[in-house]
Design a protein around this motif. Structure first.
Motif, PDB file in Angstrom:
ATOM      1  N   ASP A 388      30.347  39.953  39.297  1.00 52.07           N
ATOM      2  CA  ASP A 388      31.802  39.556  38.745  1.00 52.07           C
ATOM      3  C   ASP A 388      32.642  40.661  38.717  1.00 52.07           C
ATOM      4  O   ASP A 388      33.792  40.784  38.399  1.00 52.07           O
ATOM      5  CB  ASP A 388      31.666  38.920  37.348  1.00 52.07           C
ATOM      6  CG  ASP A 388      30.957  37.492  37.413  1.00 52.07           C
ATOM      7  OD1 ASP A 388      31.207  36.960  38.316  1.00 52.07           O
ATOM      8  OD2 ASP A 388      30.337  37.232  36.365  1.00 52.07           O
ATOM      9  N   ARG A 389      31.999  42.020  39.262  1.00 52.93           N
ATOM     10  CA  ARG A 389      32.895  43.244  39.328  1.00 52.93           C
ATOM     11  C   ARG A 389      32.744  43.938  40.645  1.00 52.93           C
ATOM     12  O   ARG A 389      32.643  45.126  40.536  1.00 52.93           O
ATOM     13  CB  ARG A 389      32.511  44.181  38.172  1.00 52.93           C
ATOM     14  CG  ARG A 389      32.854  43.681  36.842  1.00 52.93           C
ATOM     15  CD  ARG A 389      32.640  44.609  35.651  1.00 52.93           C
ATOM     16  NE  ARG A 389      31.326  44.815  35.522  1.00 52.93           N
ATOM     17  CZ  ARG A 389      30.825  45.785  34.768  1.00 52.93           C
ATOM     18  NH1 ARG A 389      31.680  46.667  34.274  1.00 52.93           N
ATOM     19  NH2 ARG A 389      29.571  46.229  34.662  1.00 52.93           N
ATOM     20  N   ALA A 414      36.218  40.553  42.662  1.00 49.11           N
ATOM     21  CA  ALA A 414      36.968  40.969  41.262  1.00 49.11           C
ATOM     22  C   ALA A 414      38.413  41.212  41.604  1.00 49.11           C
ATOM     23  O   ALA A 414      39.476  40.947  40.714  1.00 49.11           O
ATOM     24  CB  ALA A 414      36.272  41.561  40.527  1.00 49.11           C
ATOM     25  N   ARG A 532      37.753  41.598  36.562  1.00 51.33           N
ATOM     26  CA  ARG A 532      36.517  40.892  36.573  1.00 51.33           C
ATOM     27  C   ARG A 532      36.821  39.513  36.993  1.00 51.33           C
ATOM     28  O   ARG A 532      37.788  38.701  36.654  1.00 51.33           O
ATOM     29  CB  ARG A 532      35.991  40.753  34.956  1.00 51.33           C
ATOM     30  CG  ARG A 532      34.633  39.929  34.733  1.00 51.33           C
ATOM     31  CD  ARG A 532      34.118  39.788  33.411  1.00 51.33           C
ATOM     32  NE  ARG A 532      33.761  41.007  33.066  1.00 51.33           N
ATOM     33  CZ  ARG A 532      32.393  41.546  33.220  1.00 51.33           C
ATOM     34  NH1 ARG A 532      31.554  40.430  33.745  1.00 51.33           N
ATOM     35  NH2 ARG A 532      31.929  42.735  32.711  1.00 51.33           N
TER      36      ARG A 532
END
Length: 819
Positions: A388-389, A414, A532
């Motif tokens: 997610d990053r 992200a 994020r």
């Protein structure tokens, strides 16, 4: 240094370097960007090639007065041939029409004489060339390691150099002796770095091999190891005459590296052994500290070749912790490891750069995009990456890649941070003077433009509705002017999306402030750290022109379209357990349900009129399709999948198959075509591909590979075996498409189709009618970005003068593979 223990080839090598000192040169002739040049020279009626004389003239729209003349030009003191076209008003052309008016082609002609038929290695820096009637690609990037094996006939040999560029051009050509019948091209080895006290391997590597003889190399083995490395032997396929093959292999250390070695390098012994010979070499391996940047290698699913990526681990790396990833795409001519080294080491993130297959590669489209996706998956498998990053970024060509990859796969990232990124090929260096633009009809260009549609990032900008964007641009950039970045910023502003546009005054294309490179821009790093990914956002929008490139994002995916020549668009919102979905040109789509779907029923509204209640299910997706004009839930387990266009034949392992059914002269031409394609795949894509004759196509090859077939049914046994099951065939010297007989001027074709011998694989066929059609069949290449090639093209000799205006029939097959 090489050790050669081989039998002499039947055809001897030249003994001394041949360096033509004087050429007849003519040009410039206008050439459209990313398009084959016009037919500028006369063609004798007897079919022979025109031979220039000093003072001959030809018409050129670029020259003052309209005429250019063949003139003698000598090499400069360093051996380079520099064109000088004083009768062209370059500044005027550029002031009126921009850089696209400077793109041109030209010709240089020389003769060399040898006393007997001989072999040589042609060094053609930054140019293609012909020797007599055989055409070669040359060392297009000018790296020096592409030395093409050629044969010189007894007596006078005619040398043509294909010139080109934006303005004057500078090339170098010479013929050097063949020092090794079989050469190991160590300068282009793909190697993994070694890490102190980390692992003994095995490590993946690849090494190009050149067969500079006119014979097949049989029983070829690559021997690796010794001197601190585990000894191993790898069987290689037969290597075609006068061709290149990049061999993949593994190597391993006898023991872990100590804390240091002299010069931080180790020498890996390698040798190629074949029936009657052996060539030896050594490869230099870098040794790196665990916290230093390094190269890591992997096997590509595209062609089973070995590729690498550059990686810089976080400072004070803790494998028990998950880290963000800065995924950086390099610019044209930049090495992936060089881009990684432009970043300062982070304590919060990995930095990784894929290669685009080469420093120039494919503009991060096609195989470049696929390479980026492969690397991303490899890094996620190997290291603790927080999915997610993952932050996509890049500079110049890599900035263009950020737009292309990011808008094609927005749900993987992200954030996206393009630097100096251009829009698309047509707008970056305009295609104004393409002969296709000037002469092709709208129906012809409509097919080409749709094949190119996937490169139109501006049209797909709404795909970034959930992707925060940071645009960085030098205000004084004269390579990628800020005008390009502002086009994106204007549209993002209009859409009201989450973006930041920073145009740094007085900064050019690449800059550093206090030792911090523009790709490592502090404010851009701060921006990334705040972002994020939301893997299941409330709103999704996705537009695509090619489902095989990507068919959706987040929780919506398109499975089929109504019209292949239109964009497909799907948009949905998810709120309080209800979905509202609208579509355009969508025939079937899938809705991936959230994790809580197994608990309660959910409502789905499609195109305002169709309402469904989705019951709790173990399946994570529900598929909908249009039947007789109405949306319904699709319970079928199988349905036709979309297929990629011609380029797709090269998206998975393939072999090059040349025909042997015709006379020896035609067979030699087909083998030469296959060798040229193999060279191009190696040089442009750092790829691995086998060449086989049609008589050597086994059931194992049919089951495992796509087949690239050179030659019609009268020339290629595989084409003959499957022709009755193909939608395009030759009957009585006429092309027939289904039941339509095309006019006699249609003499060449290229098309992709499921292999009738194994429909899980594809055949890509280059064929023509007669010797002219055979030669013409290679006119449309797809091995570059911006090619715009659909599923099939059938064309006439007029393509030389009109580009796509010479196409007779063209298009995409439908889902059932019908024209």
């Amino acid at each position: 240094m090489f050790l050669i223990l081989s039998l002499l080839c039947a055809v001897p090598s030249i003994q001394d370097t041949i360096f033509p000192q004087e050429y007849l040169v003519c040009g410039p002739f206008l050439r459209g960007v990313r398009e084959a040049g016009w037919r500028n020279l006369p063609e004798p009626k007897d079919g022979s090639r025109y031979i220039p004389k000093k003072g001959d003239t030809h018409f050129s729209v670029m020259a003052t007065g309209g005429w250019v003349v063949w003139e003698k030009v000598e090499l400069d003191s360093t051996g380079w041939l520099t064109t000088n076209y004083p009768n062209v008003k370059w500044d005027t052309l550029q002031d009126f029409y921009g850089i696209s008016a400077l793109f041109n082609s030209g010709y240089a002609y020389a003769k060399v004489k040898v006393k007997k038929r001989s072999r040589a290695l042609a060094v053609a820096m930054r140019c293609g060339f012909l020797i007599n009637d055989a055409s070669y690609a040359g060392d297009i990037y000018g790296k020096g390691y592409v030395q093409v094996p050629v044969v010189l006939e007894k007596g006078v040999n005619k040398i043509w150099l294909r010139l080109g560029g934006a303005g004057d051009d500078r090339v170098k050509f010479m013929l050097i002796p063949v020092d090794d019948d079989v050469r190991l091209i160590t300068k282009d080895a793909t190697l993994s770095d070694l890490v102190y006290a980390d692992s003994t391997g095995p490590f993946l590597a690849a090494l190009p091999i050149s067969n500079s003889t006119e014979d097949w190399l049989e029983d070829v083995k690559l021997v690796v190891g010794g001197d601190g490395f585990v000894s191993d032997t790898f069987d290689l396929p037969p290597i075609a005459p006068m061709s290149f093959y990049k061999a993949s292999f593994e190597f391993a250390l006898d023991a872990l590296l100590p804390d240091s070695v002299p010069g931080d390098t180790l020498m890996l012994p390698v040798a190629v052994v074949w029936e009657g010979g052996r060539t030896e070499a050594t490869l230099t391996l870098r040794c790196r500290e665990p916290d230093q940047s390094r190269k890591e290698t992997f096997i590509s699913v595209i062609d089973n070749s070995v590729q690498y990526y550059g990686i810089m681990p976080p400072r004070n790396y803790d494998p028990a912790r998950k880290y963000p990833l800065i995924f950086s795409l390099h610019g044209a001519g930049v090495q992936a490891i060089g881009l990684v080294n432009a970043y300062t080491q982070k304590d919060w993130a990995f930095v990784v750069s894929p290669t685009n297959r080469r420093p120039f590669g494919f503009d991060w489209q096609d195989w470049g995009r696929l390479d980026a996706l492969e690397v991303l998956e490899k890094v996620k498998e190997r290291y603790p990456i927080d999915e997610d990053r993952i932050h996509l970024t890049g500079h110049s060509m890599g900035g263009h890649g950020v737009w292309h990859v990011g808008l094609t796969h927005p749900d993987l990232f992200a954030s996206a941070s393009p630097g100096a990124g251009w829009t698309n090929h047509q707008l970056y260096v305009p295609w104004t003077w393409q002969k296709s633009i000037l002469y092709a009809e709208p129906w012809q260009l409509a097919v080409r433009d749709h094949a190119l549609r996937t490169d139109n990032q501006l049209a797909r900008l709404e795909n970034a509705s959930n992707l925060p964007i940071y645009i960085l641009q030098g205000g004084a950039d004269d390579n990628v002017p800020a005008f390009q970045a502002r086009l994106y910023a204007k549209r993002l502003n209009r859409l009201g999306f989450d973006y930041h546009y920073e145009e740094v005054p007085e900064k050019g294309h690449w800059w550093s402030d206090d030792g911090i490179a523009c790709v490592n821009w502090r404010d851009m790093m701060k921006f990334m750290k705040k972002q994020r990914r939301d893997p299941y956002p409330e709103h999704v929008y996705y537009r695509t022109a090619d489902l095989t490139q990507n068919n959706g994002a987040y929780w919506l995916s398109i499975h089929a379209v109504e019209d292949r020549l239109r964009d497909a668009v799907i948009e949905g919102t998810y709120e309080q357990r209800d979905f509202n979905i609208t579509t355009a040109n969508v025939q079937r789509f899938a809705l991936r349900l959230p994790e809580e779907a197994s608990l309660k029923e959910m409502g789905v509204i499609i195109d305002y009129d169709y309402e469904f209640i989705v019951a709790p299910t173990r399946n994570d997706s529900v598929v909908f399709k249009i039947t007789e004009g109405s949306w319904q839930i699709d319970t079928s387990s199988t349905y036709p999948l979309p297929h990629p266009p011609i380029k797709g034949a090269y998206y998975e392992p393939f072999v090059l198959v040349y025909g042997t059914r015709s006379d020896s002269e035609t067979t030699a031409k087909l083998l030469h075509r296959a060798a040229g394609e193999a060279q191009r795949w190696w040089v442009v894509a750092n790829g691995t591909v086998r060449i086989v004759p049609d008589t050597a196509v086994t059931e194992e090859i049919i089951s495992s590979y796509n087949l690239i077939l050179f030659g019609n049914a009268g020339q290629n046994a595989v084409t003959a075996r499957i022709e009755k099951d193909l939608p395009i065939r030759i009957e009585d010297d006429r092309f027939v498409v289904s039941q339509e007989i095309l006019p006699p001027e249609a003499i060449a074709a290229v098309f992709v189709y499921p292999n009738p011998l194994n429909d899980a694989k594809k055949v890509l066929i280059f064929e023509g009618i007669g010797s002219d059609g055979l030669k013409l069949s290679g006119y449309f290449s797809s091995l570059y970005s911006g090619a715009g090639i659909p599923d099939y093209l059938i064309f006439s000799d007029a393509v030389h003068d009109k580009g796509w205006g010479g196409v007779i029939k063209v298009g995409f097959f439908d889902a059932d593979w019908k024209p």
